[in-house]
Design a protein around this motif. Structure first.
Motif, PDB file in Angstrom:
ATOM      1  N   LEU A 310      14.999 -16.447  29.485  1.00 31.04           N
ATOM      2  CA  LEU A 310      13.993 -15.812  28.649  1.00 31.04           C
ATOM      3  C   LEU A 310      12.780 -15.334  29.458  1.00 31.04           C
ATOM      4  N   LEU A 311      12.425 -16.096  30.484  1.00 31.88           N
ATOM      5  CA  LEU A 311      11.208 -15.803  31.235  1.00 31.88           C
ATOM      6  C   LEU A 311      11.467 -15.059  32.534  1.00 31.88           C
ATOM      7  N   SER A 312      12.734 -14.886  32.894  1.00 26.04           N
ATOM      8  CA  SER A 312      13.056 -14.169  34.136  1.00 26.04           C
ATOM      9  C   SER A 312      14.387 -13.458  33.930  1.00 26.04           C
ATOM     10  N   ASP A 313      15.013 -13.046  35.025  1.00 22.18           N
ATOM     11  CA  ASP A 313      16.258 -12.284  34.940  1.00 22.18           C
ATOM     12  C   ASP A 313      17.488 -13.124  35.269  1.00 22.18           C
ATOM     13  N   VAL A 314      17.413 -14.441  35.073  1.00 24.27           N
ATOM     14  CA  VAL A 314      18.523 -15.339  35.414  1.00 24.27           C
ATOM     15  C   VAL A 314      19.450 -15.493  34.218  1.00 24.27           C
ATOM     16  N   SER A 315      20.748 -15.523  34.485  1.00 20.42           N
ATOM     17  CA  SER A 315      21.727 -15.721  33.422  1.00 20.42           C
ATOM     18  C   SER A 315      21.737 -17.179  32.977  1.00 20.42           C
ATOM     19  N   PRO A 316      21.817 -17.436  31.659  1.00 24.24           N
ATOM     20  CA  PRO A 316      21.917 -18.825  31.189  1.00 24.24           C
ATOM     21  C   PRO A 316      23.201 -19.515  31.624  1.00 24.24           C
ATOM     22  N   ARG A 317      24.162 -18.766  32.173  1.00 23.47           N
ATOM     23  CA  ARG A 317      25.410 -19.357  32.654  1.00 23.47           C
ATOM     24  C   ARG A 317      25.198 -20.236  33.876  1.00 23.47           C
ATOM     25  N   VAL A 318      24.000 -20.160  34.478  1.00 25.64           N
ATOM     26  CA  VAL A 318      23.716 -21.023  35.621  1.00 25.64           C
ATOM     27  C   VAL A 318      23.868 -22.484  35.232  1.00 25.64           C
ATOM     28  N   ALA A 319      23.400 -22.843  34.028  1.00 20.43           N
ATOM     29  CA  ALA A 319      23.525 -24.229  33.568  1.00 20.43           C
ATOM     30  C   ALA A 319      24.984 -24.634  33.456  1.00 20.43           C
ATOM     31  N   THR A 320      25.837 -23.720  32.991  1.00 22.59           N
ATOM     32  CA  THR A 320      27.264 -24.027  32.875  1.00 22.59           C
ATOM     33  C   THR A 320      27.872 -24.322  34.240  1.00 22.59           C
ATOM     34  N   VAL A 321      27.471 -23.544  35.238  1.00 21.72           N
ATOM     35  CA  VAL A 321      27.988 -23.773  36.599  1.00 21.72           C
ATOM     36  C   VAL A 321      27.546 -25.138  37.118  1.00 21.72           C
ATOM     37  N   VAL A 322      26.265 -25.457  36.922  1.00 21.75           N
ATOM     38  CA  VAL A 322      25.753 -26.747  37.399  1.00 21.75           C
ATOM     39  C   VAL A 322      26.442 -27.897  36.661  1.00 21.75           C
ATOM     40  N   GLN A 323      26.594 -27.773  35.349  1.00 23.78           N
ATOM     41  CA  GLN A 323      27.269 -28.812  34.583  1.00 23.78           C
ATOM     42  C   GLN A 323      28.720 -28.976  35.016  1.00 23.78           C
ATOM     43  N   SER A 324      29.379 -27.864  35.321  1.00 19.23           N
ATOM     44  CA  SER A 324      30.765 -27.938  35.787  1.00 19.23           C
ATOM     45  C   SER A 324      30.853 -28.639  37.139  1.00 19.23           C
ATOM     46  N   MET A 325      29.905 -28.347  38.024  1.00 18.04           N
ATOM     47  CA  MET A 325      29.876 -29.028  39.312  1.00 18.04           C
ATOM     48  C   MET A 325      29.711 -30.539  39.126  1.00 18.04           C
TER      49      MET A 325
END
Length: 365
Positions: A310-325
């Protein structure tokens, strides 16, 4: 330092290393995909604490994971592997959500009844997998997974064919009446009583496991089933009870999520509450009180990614990647610990003539 203490230190260091590596991967992804990595990292790591909206959503994101994590703890503590938690979430959501929509009751007292209905539905599925194990020797890991996968498809079928609201823009039911919903405690965030219910349940599960004979039997059945049988415990019955409670927690978490956040049944409402609950239990090292910070970590990652998007240009999918790791590394650690214990136990097994008898000791299942 004793070997037990060394093993605990090694497990703790492995957990810390897993979290550091996973967050490091998330940081690298943010830096690589953002045109303003500094602002994006600040939003990702500090975003959940910047205002009441993000902070309340972080607590609420942790709420159902606390409950499903506690369910996984109960099963694993008894030596049962419940891989059908996700399906049990959908079973509880369907049963409890249908009760809220179709019962025709307009008073808030019916919400606990719907939660109980959802808990019974999830518990019945898990108990079936446990019964198949003790009756026929079928692996509860496989049967619970297959039953759960089937239920997820049946949920989608029932939603789209029988419960769907024709006016909805996507597969969803009509809204649940306001009187049957959990009130928000910190609007505009989704925080509701579900978080505090999860914390209370964690305390109750702690007391159950470590302050009651039933909990002692569950733990002994999981840690040393041969000795548990030799001691006269009805281990087969305990396994079924552990699975039933595990599924009941998953079903209850689903109804609280539907009534407190979504306000209706929607396709894919779970968002991996079952699988993430298993990971939360493993991060907590199967301790019921450790489930709370482990679930908060997941909520922090989810809301951090949302705030960054919401505050920058980052995809919310980053959390999914971290959670998967975290999921894969924690699972690898758990597998390593299990193999290590099996090898140690095998190396220290006494000769066959002095082994603890195991036949004919599981009567009373």
């Amino acid at each position: 330092m004793s070997p037990t203490a060394l093993n605990r230190v090694a497990d703790a260091m492995g957990l810390v290393a897993t979290l550091v590596v996973s967050l490091g991967v998330g940081t690298l992804l943010v830096v690589a995909t953002s045109a303003e990595p500094g602002a994006a990292l600040r939003a990702f790591f500090a975003g959940p604490f910047t205002n009441a909206f993000f902070f309340g959503n972080m607590l609420q994101a942790a709420a159902p994971l606390i409950i499903t994590g506690l369910g996984a703890v109960l099963a694993f503590r008894a030596g049962a592997v419940n891989l059908g938690v996700e399906g049990q979430v959908y079973a509880g959501g369907l049963a409890g959500g249908a009760a809220l929509l179709l019962a025709g009751v307009h008073s808030g007292w019916f919400l606990p009844v719907a939660v109980l209905v959802g808990a019974l539905a999830g518990g019945a599925l898990a108990a079936l997998a446990g019964w198949l194990r003790v009756r026929f020797g079928a692996s509860e890991a496989i049967t619970s997974f297959l039953i759960g996968a089937t239920v997820i498809q049946l949920f989608d079928l029932a939603l789209r064919r029988y419960l769907v609201d024709p006016a909805a823009a996507f597969p969803a039911t009509r809204a649940i009446e306001p009187a049957l919903r959990l009130a928000r405690l910190a609007p505009p965030s989704n925080l509701n009583l579900g978080f505090f219910v999860g914390v209370a349940l964690a305390a109750l599960v702690f007391l159950l496991l470590f302050r009651t004979r039933f909990g002692y039997g569950l733990r002994l059945t999981g840690s040393n089933p041969s000795f548990a049988r030799y001691s006269g415990l009805r281990t087969r019955r305990l396994v079924v009870w552990a699975m039933l409670l595990s599924g009941a927690f998953a079903g209850a978490a689903a109804v609280l999520e539907v009534a407190g956040v979504h306000g209706r049944l929607i396709t894919g409402f779970s968002n991996d509450l079952g699988w993430n609950g298993i990971t939360v239990a493993l991060i907590a090292r199967l301790h019921p009180l450790g489930v709370i910070p482990a679930a908060l970590l997941y909520g922090y990652l989810q809301v951090g990614a949302s705030s960054a998007s919401l505050l920058s240009d980052v995809s919310p999918r980053v959390a999914t990647v971290v959670q998967s790791m975290i999921f894969y590394l924690i699972t690898a650690q758990a597998l390593y610990v299990w193999l290590r214990r099996r090898l140690v136990a095998r190396a220290g097994t006494p000769p066959a003539r002095s082994a603890v008898p195991t036949s004919g000791t599981e009567s009373g299942a």
